[in-house]
Design a protein around this motif. Structure first.
Motif, PDB file in Angstrom:
ATOM      1  N   LYS A   1       0.988  -1.224  -0.046  1.00 12.67           N
ATOM      2  CA  LYS A   1       0.079   0.168   0.009  1.00 12.67           C
ATOM      3  C   LYS A   1       0.826   1.198   0.132  1.00 12.67           C
ATOM      4  O   LYS A   1       1.793   1.258   0.418  1.00 12.67           O
ATOM      5  CB  LYS A   1      -0.837  -0.030   1.133  1.00 12.67           C
ATOM      6  CG  LYS A   1      -2.022  -0.841   1.249  1.00 12.67           C
ATOM      7  CD  LYS A   1      -3.015  -0.643   2.431  1.00 12.67           C
ATOM      8  CE  LYS A   1      -4.003  -1.707   2.196  1.00 12.67           C
ATOM      9  NZ  LYS A   1      -5.060  -1.681   3.135  1.00 12.67           N
ATOM     10  N   GLY A   2       0.169   2.364  -0.415  1.00 14.52           N
ATOM     11  CA  GLY A   2       1.127   3.685  -0.442  1.00 14.52           C
ATOM     12  C   GLY A   2       1.697   4.051  -1.737  1.00 14.52           C
ATOM     13  O   GLY A   2       1.581   3.229  -2.927  1.00 14.52           O
ATOM     14  N   ALA A   3       2.058   5.412  -1.931  1.00 15.44           N
ATOM     15  CA  ALA A   3       2.688   6.045  -2.939  1.00 15.44           C
ATOM     16  C   ALA A   3       3.776   6.814  -2.502  1.00 15.44           C
ATOM     17  O   ALA A   3       3.613   7.826  -1.768  1.00 15.44           O
ATOM     18  CB  ALA A   3       1.644   6.957  -3.599  1.00 15.44           C
ATOM     19  N   PRO A   4       5.015   6.172  -2.455  1.00 18.07           N
ATOM     20  CA  PRO A   4       6.284   6.741  -2.098  1.00 18.07           C
ATOM     21  C   PRO A   4       6.508   8.416  -2.432  1.00 18.07           C
ATOM     22  O   PRO A   4       7.247   9.097  -1.591  1.00 18.07           O
ATOM     23  CB  PRO A   4       7.237   5.907  -2.148  1.00 18.07           C
ATOM     24  CG  PRO A   4       6.696   5.152  -3.547  1.00 18.07           C
ATOM     25  CD  PRO A   4       5.375   5.009  -3.256  1.00 18.07           C
ATOM     26  N   TRP A   5       6.107   8.728  -3.723  1.00 19.41           N
ATOM     27  CA  TRP A   5       6.429   9.907  -4.085  1.00 19.41           C
ATOM     28  C   TRP A   5       5.358  10.960  -3.565  1.00 19.41           C
ATOM     29  O   TRP A   5       5.655  12.218  -3.983  1.00 19.41           O
ATOM     30  CB  TRP A   5       6.196  10.104  -5.632  1.00 19.41           C
ATOM     31  CG  TRP A   5       7.417   9.045  -5.930  1.00 19.41           C
ATOM     32  CD1 TRP A   5       8.671   9.456  -6.179  1.00 19.41           C
ATOM     33  CD2 TRP A   5       7.203   7.769  -6.408  1.00 19.41           C
ATOM     34  NE1 TRP A   5       9.355   8.395  -6.639  1.00 19.41           N
ATOM     35  CE2 TRP A   5       8.607   7.428  -6.845  1.00 19.41           C
ATOM     36  CE3 TRP A   5       6.302   6.933  -6.501  1.00 19.41           C
ATOM     37  CZ2 TRP A   5       8.682   6.015  -7.443  1.00 19.41           C
ATOM     38  CZ3 TRP A   5       6.467   5.427  -7.155  1.00 19.41           C
ATOM     39  CH2 TRP A   5       7.648   5.172  -7.421  1.00 19.41           C
ATOM     40  N   LEU A   6       4.478  10.604  -2.804  1.00 19.31           N
ATOM     41  CA  LEU A   6       3.383  11.654  -2.692  1.00 19.31           C
ATOM     42  C   LEU A   6       3.645  12.618  -1.407  1.00 19.31           C
ATOM     43  O   LEU A   6       4.195  11.805  -0.346  1.00 19.31           O
ATOM     44  CB  LEU A   6       1.917  11.145  -2.490  1.00 19.31           C
ATOM     45  CG  LEU A   6       1.227  10.634  -3.861  1.00 19.31           C
ATOM     46  CD1 LEU A   6      -0.164  10.082  -3.492  1.00 19.31           C
ATOM     47  CD2 LEU A   6       1.394  11.620  -4.786  1.00 19.31           C
ATOM     48  N   SER A   7       3.447  13.702  -1.370  1.00 16.78           N
ATOM     49  CA  SER A   7       4.141  14.481  -0.092  1.00 16.78           C
ATOM     50  C   SER A   7       3.106  14.559   0.871  1.00 16.78           C
ATOM     51  O   SER A   7       3.687  15.158   2.011  1.00 16.78           O
ATOM     52  CB  SER A   7       4.689  15.890  -0.584  1.00 16.78           C
ATOM     53  OG  SER A   7       3.906  16.500  -1.108  1.00 16.78           O
ATOM     54  N   THR A   8       1.908  14.594   0.720  1.00 14.58           N
ATOM     55  CA  THR A   8       0.946  14.874   1.746  1.00 14.58           C
ATOM     56  C   THR A   8       0.754  13.692   2.253  1.00 14.58           C
ATOM     57  O   THR A   8       0.124  12.372   2.206  1.00 14.58           O
ATOM     58  CB  THR A   8      -0.141  15.737   1.242  1.00 14.58           C
ATOM     59  OG1 THR A   8      -0.859  14.724   0.272  1.00 14.58           O
ATOM     60  CG2 THR A   8      -0.057  16.896   0.528  1.00 14.58           C
ATOM     61  N   GLU A   9       0.289  13.740   3.670  1.00  9.20           N
ATOM     62  CA  GLU A   9      -0.048  12.607   4.582  1.00  9.20           C
ATOM     63  C   GLU A   9      -1.551  12.181   4.501  1.00  9.20           C
ATOM     64  O   GLU A   9      -1.926  11.120   4.697  1.00  9.20           O
ATOM     65  CB  GLU A   9       0.160  12.774   6.044  1.00  9.20           C
ATOM     66  CG  GLU A   9       1.659  12.715   6.474  1.00  9.20           C
ATOM     67  CD  GLU A   9       2.133  11.297   6.020  1.00  9.20           C
ATOM     68  OE1 GLU A   9       1.639  10.268   6.389  1.00  9.20           O
ATOM     69  OE2 GLU A   9       3.343  11.042   5.620  1.00  9.20           O
ATOM     70  N   ASN A  10      -2.412  13.351   4.241  1.00  8.57           N
ATOM     71  CA  ASN A  10      -4.020  13.062   3.947  1.00  8.57           C
ATOM     72  C   ASN A  10      -4.324  12.677   2.542  1.00  8.57           C
ATOM     73  O   ASN A  10      -5.552  12.386   2.522  1.00  8.57           O
ATOM     74  CB  ASN A  10      -4.439  14.069   4.507  1.00  8.57           C
ATOM     75  CG  ASN A  10      -4.334  15.334   3.711  1.00  8.57           C
ATOM     76  OD1 ASN A  10      -3.429  15.240   2.971  1.00  8.57           O
ATOM     77  ND2 ASN A  10      -4.942  16.553   3.992  1.00  8.57           N
ATOM     78  N   ASP A  11      -3.449  12.301   1.748  1.00  8.52           N
ATOM     79  CA  ASP A  11      -3.723  12.051   0.508  1.00  8.52           C
ATOM     80  C   ASP A  11      -4.377  10.469   0.396  1.00  8.52           C
ATOM     81  O   ASP A  11      -3.599   9.662   0.985  1.00  8.52           O
ATOM     82  CB  ASP A  11      -2.595  12.065  -0.599  1.00  8.52           C
ATOM     83  CG  ASP A  11      -2.925  11.463  -2.008  1.00  8.52           C
ATOM     84  OD1 ASP A  11      -4.168  11.871  -2.090  1.00  8.52           O
ATOM     85  OD2 ASP A  11      -2.023  11.618  -2.781  1.00  8.52           O
ATOM     86  N   PRO A  12      -5.476  10.146  -0.120  1.00  9.90           N
ATOM     87  CA  PRO A  12      -6.021   8.798  -0.055  1.00  9.90           C
ATOM     88  C   PRO A  12      -5.014   7.729  -0.661  1.00  9.90           C
ATOM     89  O   PRO A  12      -5.217   6.708  -0.411  1.00  9.90           O
ATOM     90  CB  PRO A  12      -7.493   9.111  -0.554  1.00  9.90           C
ATOM     91  CG  PRO A  12      -7.251  10.169  -1.515  1.00  9.90           C
ATOM     92  CD  PRO A  12      -6.438  11.001  -0.917  1.00  9.90           C
ATOM     93  N   SER A  13      -4.477   8.152  -1.665  1.00 16.03           N
ATOM     94  CA  SER A  13      -3.501   7.176  -2.491  1.00 16.03           C
ATOM     95  C   SER A  13      -2.523   6.595  -1.226  1.00 16.03           C
ATOM     96  O   SER A  13      -2.026   5.540  -1.427  1.00 16.03           O
ATOM     97  CB  SER A  13      -2.496   7.945  -3.345  1.00 16.03           C
ATOM     98  OG  SER A  13      -3.557   8.400  -4.464  1.00 16.03           O
TER      99      SER A  13
END
Length: 110
Positions: A69-81
């Motif tokens: 799970k997860g997307a290591p490149w996304l910078s925000t913690e509240n992003d559903p990805s």
């Protein structure tokens, strides 16, 4: 829509490459390469090589698309990805896209 830290690139490069041009060909060539590696092992029959290819492919498919799970490149913690599996991130969760159909059909045909 969230972008990579710094504001450049794809909104979610974790899954956008699956829809890229040439992905299907690269995927099938990689699968064929694994099968040929199994066939190159001495004393391995053709049915066993197909079975091993199928088992390895399906185990990798399960782990990389449905477990991690997860997307290591996304910078925000509240992003559903960040909470979605890779499968759920493909095409922003839209069902029955060509990429999802391809990734569903390959294990069935294999």
């Amino acid at each position: 829509m969230t972008s990579i830290a710094g504001g450049h690139g794809e909104p979610n490069p974790n899954s956008s490459w699956l829809s890229a041009r040439g992905f299907w060909l690269a995927y099938l060539l990689g699968l064929l390469s694994v099968h040929l590696i199994f066939l190159s092992v001495p004393f391995v029959s053709i049915p066993w090589a197909w079975t091993a290819t199928n088992l390895l492919h399906n185990a990798a498919h399960l782990y990389f698309l449905h477990v991690i799970k997860g997307a290591p490149w996304l910078s925000t913690e509240n992003d559903p990805s960040r909470r979605w599996t890779h499968w759920e991130q493909i095409d922003d969760g839209v069902q029955m896209t060509t990429t999802r159909k391809f990734l569903t059909a390959v294990p069935i045909v294999l």
